[in-house]
Design a protein around this motif. Sequence first.
Motif, PDB file in Angstrom:
ATOM      1  N   GLY A  76      22.625 -12.027 -30.197  1.00  0.00           N
ATOM      2  CA  GLY A  76      22.388 -11.597 -31.567  1.00  0.00           C
ATOM      3  C   GLY A  76      23.461 -11.942 -32.570  1.00  0.00           C
ATOM      4  O   GLY A  76      23.165 -12.103 -33.756  1.00  0.00           O
ATOM      5  N   GLU A  77      24.710 -12.062 -32.144  1.00  0.00           N
ATOM      6  CA  GLU A  77      25.770 -12.299 -33.116  1.00  0.00           C
ATOM      7  C   GLU A  77      25.608 -13.651 -33.815  1.00  0.00           C
ATOM      8  O   GLU A  77      25.776 -13.755 -35.037  1.00  0.00           O
ATOM      9  CB  GLU A  77      27.139 -12.226 -32.431  1.00  0.00           C
ATOM     10  N   ASP A  78      25.290 -14.673 -33.064  1.00  0.00           N
ATOM     11  CA  ASP A  78      25.098 -15.983 -33.674  1.00  0.00           C
ATOM     12  C   ASP A  78      23.897 -15.973 -34.617  1.00  0.00           C
ATOM     13  O   ASP A  78      23.926 -16.622 -35.672  1.00  0.00           O
ATOM     14  CB  ASP A  78      24.902 -17.038 -32.585  1.00  0.00           C
ATOM     15  N   ASP A  79      22.859 -15.215 -34.247  1.00  0.00           N
ATOM     16  CA  ASP A  79      21.677 -15.134 -35.107  1.00  0.00           C
ATOM     17  C   ASP A  79      22.004 -14.410 -36.406  1.00  0.00           C
ATOM     18  O   ASP A  79      21.546 -14.811 -37.487  1.00  0.00           O
ATOM     19  CB  ASP A  79      20.554 -14.409 -34.373  1.00  0.00           C
ATOM     20  N   VAL A  80      22.798 -13.330 -36.309  1.00  0.00           N
ATOM     21  CA  VAL A  80      23.211 -12.599 -37.511  1.00  0.00           C
ATOM     22  C   VAL A  80      24.052 -13.498 -38.403  1.00  0.00           C
ATOM     23  O   VAL A  80      23.889 -13.525 -39.629  1.00  0.00           O
ATOM     24  CB  VAL A  80      23.985 -11.321 -37.124  1.00  0.00           C
ATOM     25  N   ALA A  81      24.959 -14.270 -37.796  1.00  0.00           N
ATOM     26  CA  ALA A  81      25.818 -15.163 -38.573  1.00  0.00           C
ATOM     27  C   ALA A  81      24.986 -16.224 -39.295  1.00  0.00           C
ATOM     28  O   ALA A  81      25.216 -16.521 -40.477  1.00  0.00           O
ATOM     29  CB  ALA A  81      26.850 -15.824 -37.662  1.00  0.00           C
ATOM     30  N   GLN A  82      23.996 -16.812 -38.599  1.00  0.00           N
ATOM     31  CA  GLN A  82      23.145 -17.814 -39.232  1.00  0.00           C
ATOM     32  C   GLN A  82      22.330 -17.205 -40.359  1.00  0.00           C
ATOM     33  O   GLN A  82      22.140 -17.829 -41.421  1.00  0.00           O
ATOM     34  CB  GLN A  82      22.230 -18.443 -38.183  1.00  0.00           C
ATOM     35  N   PHE A  83      21.843 -15.987 -40.148  1.00  0.00           N
ATOM     36  CA  PHE A  83      21.062 -15.319 -41.187  1.00  0.00           C
ATOM     37  C   PHE A  83      21.913 -15.069 -42.434  1.00  0.00           C
ATOM     38  O   PHE A  83      21.472 -15.294 -43.568  1.00  0.00           O
ATOM     39  CB  PHE A  83      20.514 -13.998 -40.649  1.00  0.00           C
ATOM     40  N   LEU A 119      24.625 -16.717 -43.364  1.00  0.00           N
ATOM     41  CA  LEU A 119      24.934 -17.993 -44.002  1.00  0.00           C
ATOM     42  C   LEU A 119      23.749 -18.515 -44.806  1.00  0.00           C
ATOM     43  O   LEU A 119      23.908 -19.024 -45.921  1.00  0.00           O
ATOM     44  CB  LEU A 119      25.349 -19.010 -42.941  1.00  0.00           C
ATOM     45  N   MET A 120      22.558 -18.375 -44.251  1.00  0.00           N
ATOM     46  CA  MET A 120      21.364 -18.813 -44.977  1.00  0.00           C
ATOM     47  C   MET A 120      21.147 -17.983 -46.233  1.00  0.00           C
ATOM     48  O   MET A 120      20.772 -18.502 -47.287  1.00  0.00           O
ATOM     49  CB  MET A 120      20.136 -18.737 -44.063  1.00  0.00           C
ATOM     50  N   SER A 121      21.410 -16.670 -46.137  1.00  0.00           N
ATOM     51  CA  SER A 121      21.240 -15.790 -47.292  1.00  0.00           C
ATOM     52  C   SER A 121      22.231 -16.147 -48.386  1.00  0.00           C
ATOM     53  O   SER A 121      21.891 -16.199 -49.576  1.00  0.00           O
ATOM     54  CB  SER A 121      21.404 -14.331 -46.864  1.00  0.00           C
ATOM     55  N   CYS A 167      23.513 -18.625 -53.546  1.00  0.00           N
ATOM     56  CA  CYS A 167      24.314 -19.560 -54.336  1.00  0.00           C
ATOM     57  C   CYS A 167      23.425 -20.596 -55.014  1.00  0.00           C
ATOM     58  O   CYS A 167      23.651 -20.973 -56.168  1.00  0.00           O
ATOM     59  CB  CYS A 167      25.346 -20.250 -53.444  1.00  0.00           C
ATOM     60  N   HIS A 168      22.400 -21.065 -54.301  1.00  0.00           N
ATOM     61  CA  HIS A 168      21.495 -22.048 -54.885  1.00  0.00           C
ATOM     62  C   HIS A 168      20.732 -21.464 -56.065  1.00  0.00           C
ATOM     63  O   HIS A 168      20.588 -22.107 -57.112  1.00  0.00           O
ATOM     64  CB  HIS A 168      20.517 -22.535 -53.813  1.00  0.00           C
ATOM     65  N   GLY A 169      20.280 -20.201 -55.895  1.00  0.00           N
ATOM     66  CA  GLY A 169      19.572 -19.540 -56.988  1.00  0.00           C
ATOM     67  C   GLY A 169      20.476 -19.265 -58.174  1.00  0.00           C
ATOM     68  O   GLY A 169      20.061 -19.343 -59.336  1.00  0.00           O
TER      69      GLY A 169
END
Length: 587
Positions: free
Chosen positions: A566-573, A575-577, A582-584
């Motif tokens: 789960g930690e890697d998944d939380v980190a990816q989530f 980063l995507m957020s 930032c893009h918005g």
Amino acid sequence: MATVGAHIISADLSPAYCRDTTPSSGKSKRNQILKRRLAVSNEQAQASTASRSTAATRSFAHNELEAETKRRVSVDEYCSEGNGKRLKDYFDEAERVIRSSSSDGGPPRWFSPLECGPHSPQSPLLLFLPGIDGVGLGLIRHHQRLGKIFDVWSLHIPVKDRTSFTGLVKLIETTVRSENCRSPKRPIYLVGESLGACLALAVASRNPRIDLVLVLSNPATSFSRSALQSTIPLLELMPSQITLSLSSILSLMTGNPLKMVMDNVVKGLSPQPTIEQLSQDLVAVSSYLPVLADILPKETLLWKLELLKAASAYANARLHAVKAQTLVLSSGKDQLLPSQEEGQRLTSALPKSQLRSFEDHGHFLFLEDGVDLVTIIKGASYYRRGKSLDYISDFMPPTATEFNELNEENRWMSVLMSPVMLSTLEDGKIVRGLSGIPSEGPVLLVGYHNLMGFEVHTMVPQFLIERKILLRGLTHPILFVDSKDGGLPDLGPYDKFRIMGAVPVSAVNFYKLMSSKSHALLYPGGMREAMHRKGEEYKLFWPETSEFVRTAATFGATIIPFGTVGEDDVAQFLLMSIRTWCHGFTA
């Protein structure tokens, strides 16, 4: 695990500092037994005769950590761990000591407070060297906890005493050499504040072959760069009736009271108890101005300032000869000395030194809230009973207060990750919680690191809260050496790992953990696994040979393999957020 200690007293100090550990049959000789130790200045008197009691001492096992489901402990529970004394108690006891010692006008002497209790033969000696006040009660808020792991002696310098700096050094040196001859295999701790820190450095420079551990609080080695030096001519012209201003005393004694209250508000604690205690301390200071005047009348203050000048010059000239293990404590709001800069200078000059900074505290560090000397020593891995530190036998479990404070720091991680822990029972059933973990050791938990090893911050506390099991994590040795030895530049942030039982990974330490029936936590993949790259999620970096299995089997240890997800998944989530946000924002 650790055991605790006995005492020394001076017969002419306040009865509050006289302990009688003799059996009831020996009460008739109480007066002779009470005259245990009297340290006398070489300049004022011949070496006085002293006898040490052979009364039996009791051994106390350290209390097991009371791991409870509540995140915080109350003020009453904190006091029960030995920190119930306040600033008001310092003034009360100082007044008694000054009154009892002023009648004889005698030389400096050693005493041991009653609160320290009896000690075990294995407890190392701790000599407290006072600052400019000279009373010897600077550790009054730490006596009970220190007494559980040290044999505590405090030096009292009477108000009217005029022993020179070299005279004080010889007095302390005589005691150090005598006690070293009695117990050559145990270290001697010298805890000094301001003036006392200079005394500790001087004694260490003159005795490089004696195993000394120095704990220096705001050392006065920076006296030549402080505003104190310029006050000497002013004090010489000032009438003796004028005392220090109340505002100056309050700022020096109470640190930053507003920040202390706000910290409690941020943590969700009621500020009311803190405000009440602070009010009591402020009233105590204002009502005890006469006591301050008794501690430092004009003539004594002038003498102490001259003493500080001589102490600073003496200690600085001999820093190169100090080989002792040294822990420097520096306050960020010290209004008497430039302690922060001096702490950095000393740790650069001393080969075996570490620095701990206290940004929001004043000069009288040991009298302020939020400072626990035992916790500081434990966190720096400076507590030992022998020539070298044994991470297993010298370890002291964290108290409820230490655990809750550390757990509070990691609360954000638990909220962010919301960890769920599962375990397997003997019948193979998987249940939520840790009920499948054996209570009796030795037990070895073997797993793999997720990203940055964050799972440890939630896993270790949960074992304590749910099962009252303290996991002894085998950690990379780089977290236990300072920058002088090629380690990290500042070990302070890693003190919490050592308080919670982290051990440098090695075959010897692992063998000792298994032989002591501990619950050990091992990540064979180590730091490489925790710092894995993109695409290496859940990939093992274990060595080809697993010698730890053979060692664990030798002691019949239960080996529990485990995994975390789960930690890697939380980190990816996250980063995507962040990337989407930032893009918005730019759009």
